[in-house]
Design a protein around this motif. Structure first.
Motif, PDB file in Angstrom:
ATOM      1  N   GLN A  17      38.130 -10.467  -2.674  1.00  0.00           N
ATOM      2  CA  GLN A  17      36.793 -10.881  -2.260  1.00  0.00           C
ATOM      3  C   GLN A  17      36.519 -12.288  -2.791  1.00  0.00           C
ATOM      4  O   GLN A  17      37.009 -12.659  -3.848  1.00  0.00           O
ATOM      5  CB  GLN A  17      35.743  -9.925  -2.826  1.00  0.00           C
ATOM      6  CG  GLN A  17      35.949  -8.484  -2.464  1.00  0.00           C
ATOM      7  CD  GLN A  17      35.583  -8.194  -1.028  1.00  0.00           C
ATOM      8  OE1 GLN A  17      34.608  -8.738  -0.526  1.00  0.00           O
ATOM      9  NE2 GLN A  17      36.355  -7.375  -0.376  1.00  0.00           N
ATOM     10  N   GLU A  21      30.646 -15.643  -2.566  1.00  0.00           N
ATOM     11  CA  GLU A  21      29.903 -14.777  -1.645  1.00  0.00           C
ATOM     12  C   GLU A  21      29.335 -13.567  -2.377  1.00  0.00           C
ATOM     13  O   GLU A  21      28.208 -13.150  -2.131  1.00  0.00           O
ATOM     14  CB  GLU A  21      30.806 -14.314  -0.500  1.00  0.00           C
ATOM     15  CG  GLU A  21      31.084 -15.371   0.525  1.00  0.00           C
ATOM     16  CD  GLU A  21      29.829 -15.770   1.284  1.00  0.00           C
ATOM     17  OE1 GLU A  21      29.019 -14.889   1.632  1.00  0.00           O
ATOM     18  OE2 GLU A  21      29.647 -16.977   1.506  1.00  0.00           O
ATOM     19  N   HIS A  22      30.122 -12.995  -3.272  1.00  0.00           N
ATOM     20  CA  HIS A  22      29.675 -11.820  -4.015  1.00  0.00           C
ATOM     21  C   HIS A  22      28.468 -12.170  -4.889  1.00  0.00           C
ATOM     22  O   HIS A  22      27.488 -11.419  -4.925  1.00  0.00           O
ATOM     23  CB  HIS A  22      30.811 -11.275  -4.883  1.00  0.00           C
ATOM     24  CG  HIS A  22      30.433 -10.075  -5.683  1.00  0.00           C
ATOM     25  ND1 HIS A  22      30.411  -8.815  -5.136  1.00  0.00           N
ATOM     26  CD2 HIS A  22      30.045  -9.935  -6.970  1.00  0.00           C
ATOM     27  CE1 HIS A  22      30.019  -7.954  -6.062  1.00  0.00           C
ATOM     28  NE2 HIS A  22      29.800  -8.615  -7.183  1.00  0.00           N
ATOM     29  N   CYS A  23      28.522 -13.306  -5.559  1.00  0.00           N
ATOM     30  CA  CYS A  23      27.410 -13.724  -6.416  1.00  0.00           C
ATOM     31  C   CYS A  23      26.161 -14.003  -5.597  1.00  0.00           C
ATOM     32  O   CYS A  23      25.049 -13.661  -6.013  1.00  0.00           O
ATOM     33  CB  CYS A  23      27.806 -14.951  -7.224  1.00  0.00           C
ATOM     34  SG  CYS A  23      29.047 -14.595  -8.473  1.00  0.00           S
ATOM     35  N   ARG A  24      26.327 -14.605  -4.445  1.00  0.00           N
ATOM     36  CA  ARG A  24      25.177 -14.889  -3.585  1.00  0.00           C
ATOM     37  C   ARG A  24      24.556 -13.585  -3.082  1.00  0.00           C
ATOM     38  O   ARG A  24      23.342 -13.429  -3.045  1.00  0.00           O
ATOM     39  CB  ARG A  24      25.615 -15.752  -2.398  1.00  0.00           C
ATOM     40  CG  ARG A  24      24.453 -16.253  -1.569  1.00  0.00           C
ATOM     41  CD  ARG A  24      24.893 -17.175  -0.445  1.00  0.00           C
ATOM     42  NE  ARG A  24      25.667 -18.298  -0.956  1.00  0.00           N
ATOM     43  CZ  ARG A  24      26.820 -18.711  -0.424  1.00  0.00           C
ATOM     44  NH1 ARG A  24      27.333 -18.092   0.615  1.00  0.00           N
ATOM     45  NH2 ARG A  24      27.458 -19.743  -0.931  1.00  0.00           N
ATOM     46  N   LYS A  25      25.402 -12.630  -2.733  1.00  0.00           N
ATOM     47  CA  LYS A  25      24.931 -11.359  -2.186  1.00  0.00           C
ATOM     48  C   LYS A  25      24.160 -10.540  -3.225  1.00  0.00           C
ATOM     49  O   LYS A  25      23.154  -9.907  -2.911  1.00  0.00           O
ATOM     50  CB  LYS A  25      26.130 -10.560  -1.674  1.00  0.00           C
ATOM     51  CG  LYS A  25      25.783  -9.268  -0.998  1.00  0.00           C
ATOM     52  CD  LYS A  25      27.037  -8.612  -0.468  1.00  0.00           C
ATOM     53  CE  LYS A  25      26.756  -7.279   0.173  1.00  0.00           C
ATOM     54  NZ  LYS A  25      27.978  -6.623   0.634  1.00  0.00           N
ATOM     55  N   PHE A  26      24.627 -10.553  -4.473  1.00  0.00           N
ATOM     56  CA  PHE A  26      24.023  -9.724  -5.500  1.00  0.00           C
ATOM     57  C   PHE A  26      23.087 -10.491  -6.436  1.00  0.00           C
ATOM     58  O   PHE A  26      22.639  -9.948  -7.445  1.00  0.00           O
ATOM     59  CB  PHE A  26      25.108  -9.010  -6.308  1.00  0.00           C
ATOM     60  CG  PHE A  26      25.791  -7.936  -5.508  1.00  0.00           C
ATOM     61  CD1 PHE A  26      25.204  -6.695  -5.355  1.00  0.00           C
ATOM     62  CD2 PHE A  26      26.996  -8.181  -4.893  1.00  0.00           C
ATOM     63  CE1 PHE A  26      25.819  -5.708  -4.616  1.00  0.00           C
ATOM     64  CE2 PHE A  26      27.621  -7.206  -4.144  1.00  0.00           C
ATOM     65  CZ  PHE A  26      27.027  -5.955  -3.996  1.00  0.00           C
ATOM     66  N   GLU A  33      28.351 -17.064 -12.285  1.00  0.00           N
ATOM     67  CA  GLU A  33      29.352 -17.298 -11.238  1.00  0.00           C
ATOM     68  C   GLU A  33      30.474 -18.192 -11.768  1.00  0.00           C
ATOM     69  O   GLU A  33      31.651 -17.934 -11.520  1.00  0.00           O
ATOM     70  CB  GLU A  33      28.684 -17.951 -10.027  1.00  0.00           C
ATOM     71  CG  GLU A  33      29.640 -18.250  -8.898  1.00  0.00           C
ATOM     72  CD  GLU A  33      28.961 -18.939  -7.735  1.00  0.00           C
ATOM     73  OE1 GLU A  33      29.685 -19.540  -6.920  1.00  0.00           O
ATOM     74  OE2 GLU A  33      27.719 -18.896  -7.630  1.00  0.00           O
ATOM     75  N   GLN A  50      33.318  -6.476 -10.113  1.00  0.00           N
ATOM     76  CA  GLN A  50      32.252  -5.579 -10.568  1.00  0.00           C
ATOM     77  C   GLN A  50      32.393  -5.228 -12.043  1.00  0.00           C
ATOM     78  O   GLN A  50      31.395  -5.053 -12.737  1.00  0.00           O
ATOM     79  CB  GLN A  50      32.236  -4.312  -9.724  1.00  0.00           C
ATOM     80  CG  GLN A  50      31.751  -4.560  -8.316  1.00  0.00           C
ATOM     81  CD  GLN A  50      31.878  -3.337  -7.443  1.00  0.00           C
ATOM     82  OE1 GLN A  50      32.623  -2.414  -7.742  1.00  0.00           O
ATOM     83  NE2 GLN A  50      31.142  -3.331  -6.348  1.00  0.00           N
TER      84      GLN A  50
END
Length: 61
Positions: A17, A21-26, A33, A50
């Protein structure tokens, strides 16, 4: 006599992943980040992200 196919079954591993993108999403901040990118690189499996991401703040009602 029966011919047996002895093929190996390939089980794909976890897909990598994008950490940005993961940091922006959560809603993870830029400082966290940066720490995740330094620790894991730009792409990593979801379970690694995670496990190393900060716990979210509780939402009070």
């Amino acid at each position: 006599m029966k011919k047996m196919d002895n093929r190996q079954v390939r089980i794909p591993g976890p897909k990598d992943q994008d950490i940005t993108e993961h940091c922006r999403k959560f809603g993870i901040g830029p400082a966290e980040e940066k720490k995740l990118k330094k620790l894991l690189g730009h792409r990593a499996p979801l379970h690694e992200i995670q496990a190393n991401a900060p716990t979210p703040q509780p939402k009070w009602r």
